[in-house]
Design an enzyme around this catalytic site. Structure first.
Site, PDB file in Angstrom:
ATOM      1  N   THR A 256       0.802  -1.450  -0.171  1.00 14.27           N
ATOM      2  CA  THR A 256       0.209  -0.032   0.134  1.00 14.27           C
ATOM      3  C   THR A 256       0.832   1.770   0.137  1.00 14.27           C
ATOM      4  O   THR A 256       0.489   1.990  -0.666  1.00 14.27           O
ATOM      5  CB  THR A 256      -1.119   0.102   0.717  1.00 14.27           C
ATOM      6  OG1 THR A 256      -1.516  -1.081   2.000  1.00 14.27           O
ATOM      7  CG2 THR A 256      -1.989   1.320   1.214  1.00 14.27           C
TER       8      THR A 256
ATOM      9  N   ALA B 215       0.838 -11.422   0.177  1.00 14.63           N
ATOM     10  CA  ALA B 215      -0.037 -10.346   0.270  1.00 14.63           C
ATOM     11  C   ALA B 215       0.488  -8.919   0.412  1.00 14.63           C
ATOM     12  O   ALA B 215       1.955  -8.984   0.852  1.00 14.63           O
ATOM     13  CB  ALA B 215      -0.803 -10.037   1.341  1.00 14.63           C
ATOM     14  N   HIS B 216      -0.109  -7.998   0.464  1.00 17.03           N
ATOM     15  CA  HIS B 216       1.040  -6.228   0.043  1.00 17.03           C
ATOM     16  C   HIS B 216       1.464  -6.246   1.468  1.00 17.03           C
ATOM     17  O   HIS B 216       0.952  -6.633   2.760  1.00 17.03           O
ATOM     18  CB  HIS B 216      -0.106  -5.279  -0.054  1.00 17.03           C
ATOM     19  CG  HIS B 216      -1.079  -5.118   1.449  1.00 17.03           C
ATOM     20  ND1 HIS B 216      -1.850  -4.450   0.909  1.00 17.03           N
ATOM     21  CD2 HIS B 216      -1.674  -6.161   2.209  1.00 17.03           C
ATOM     22  CE1 HIS B 216      -3.187  -4.767   1.957  1.00 17.03           C
ATOM     23  NE2 HIS B 216      -2.698  -5.711   2.484  1.00 17.03           N
ATOM     24  N   ASN B 217       3.305  -5.682   1.845  1.00 14.79           N
ATOM     25  CA  ASN B 217       3.468  -4.803   2.934  1.00 14.79           C
ATOM     26  C   ASN B 217       4.167  -6.152   3.797  1.00 14.79           C
ATOM     27  O   ASN B 217       4.672  -5.678   4.603  1.00 14.79           O
ATOM     28  CB  ASN B 217       2.796  -4.107   3.582  1.00 14.79           C
ATOM     29  CG  ASN B 217       2.218  -2.989   3.076  1.00 14.79           C
ATOM     30  OD1 ASN B 217       0.943  -2.430   2.492  1.00 14.79           O
ATOM     31  ND2 ASN B 217       3.103  -2.101   3.230  1.00 14.79           N
TER      32      ASN B 217
ATOM     33  N   SER C  23       1.075  -8.045   5.237  1.00 15.83           N
ATOM     34  CA  SER C  23       1.592  -6.967   6.636  1.00 15.83           C
ATOM     35  C   SER C  23       1.630  -8.193   7.813  1.00 15.83           C
ATOM     36  O   SER C  23       2.812  -7.822   8.819  1.00 15.83           O
ATOM     37  CB  SER C  23       0.809  -5.822   7.547  1.00 15.83           C
ATOM     38  OG  SER C  23       0.615  -5.144   6.460  1.00 15.83           O
TER      39      SER C  23
END
Length: 343
Positions: free
Chosen positions: A220, A239-241, A259
């Site tokens: 993000t 997934a993101h981060n 995350s």
């Protein structure tokens, strides 16, 4: 190209038993051995094949005890599996490598291409891309604007690398993988879900291998990071981060929610799932289909969903298999109690 048993033993620090001049030009599984092939034995379950294999040379561990004579030439080494891996690497490095830009590829005039690079047909290289020396990009791959790819990388067909992502040196990305697609970020509103722009990037450090059809989402904000030496199997979702620590390996269909932070030297079996915003410590070993919903300190082996130590897990499995009988006995006891109450 042929190699003799003596030459191979010198390469891997082994000891020859049999004909030092036995020559090989290919590899074969021990159970499918043919003349002119080299095989290896590391799993005791396959020992019986040693006495009938047609392979000219077999790598075996130093402690293998022969129950009867063998026809093949043996090379004894400390670790047969590691030795055959070394030989395969040498064999692969000797293959001729493609270079040059195919006339059917599109390479932006604003891209910087290193020496001895191969770019196959129908590859698209965007503006501001930097590609290091000796990197190979196979047909139909897409490399978005401002992507940086290091030296000695292999990008196989139909890989998509979105804008701004960074890939280190000696990275292999197998066919169909997607690096840098948007993370799964949506804000619920009264009208539905509003997309949250994903403005970060993916950073893949040196010596990483990414299996076919694996997806690593851009962050993000900031970076989704795959540290050096990581090995991801096919169909893995990062997934993101997220951050995956150095030399961690993940089998097929592992999924990390947003995350998640995974430490160094971890091993995840197939279909392991992590909930979001979790931290998994160094040297954590998770068995197949493990479900993780809380932080793990590390230096531990876990299995099950939710995860628990293997001893407890297998005790639970024993009880689980007995549940139908226990349920029947419980109903019988209830009936007996009702009859006693009536009396």
């Amino acid at each position: 190209m042929e190699f003799t048993a003596k030459q191979i033993a010198e390469l891997i620090g082994g000891r020859v038993e049999g004909n030092e001049q036995a020559a090989v030009h290919t590899f074969s599984k021990i159970e499918e051995g043919v003349e002119g092939a080299i095989s290896f034995l590391s799993n005791p379950k396959y020992t019986h094949y040693l006495y009938d294999t047609q392979s000219s040379i077999v790598l075996v561990n130093e402690d293998v005890v022969l129950e009867k004579p063998v026809k093949t030439t043996l090379i004894r080494v400390k670790n047969a599996y590691e030795s055959v891996a070394k030989l395969l690497q040498i064999y692969e490095s000797m293959k001729p490598k493609k270079t040059g830009i195919d006339p059917l590829a599109f390479v932006s005039s604003k891209a910087t291409i290193g020496k001895d690079v191969y770019i196959g047909a129908f590859v698209c290289i965007g503006d501001g891309v930097v590609i290091g020396d000796n990197t190979m990009i196979y047909p139909h791959a897409f490399v978005g604007d401002d992507v940086k790819i290091g030296t000695g990388c292999i990008i196989y067909p139909n890989v998509t690398i979105y804008h701004g992502c960074q890939i280190g040196n000696n990275v292999t990305v197998h066919a169909g993988s997607v690096i840098g697609a948007d993370g799964f970020g949506f804000a619920p509103t009264q009208e539905g879900y509003e997309k949250i722009p994903q403005i970060g990037i993916v950073v893949i450090e040196d010596n990483v291998e990414i299996g076919a059809n694996t997806c690593i989402d851009r962050s993000t904000m900031g970076q989704t990071i795959i540290r050096k030496g990581v090995k991801l199997d096919n169909l893995v979702q990062i997934a993101h981060n997220c951050e995956v620590g150095e030399n961690t390996v993940m089998s097929a269909q592992v999924g990390l929610a947003g995350s998640s932070k995974v430490g160094q030297w971890c091993m995840f079996g197939g279909q392991v799932g992590l909930a979001g915003h979790l931290t998994v410590g160094d040297r954590t070993f998770l068995g197949g289909q493990s479900g993780v919903n809380s932080n793990i300190k590390g230096d531990v082996q876990l299995i099950g969903s939710p995860v628990m130590d293997p001893k407890s897990f297998f005790k639970c499995q024993v009880v689980f298999r007995k549940l139908p009988d226990m349920y029947r006995e419980l109903n019988e006891l209830k009936k007996e109690i009702e009859e006693l109450k009536k009396k």
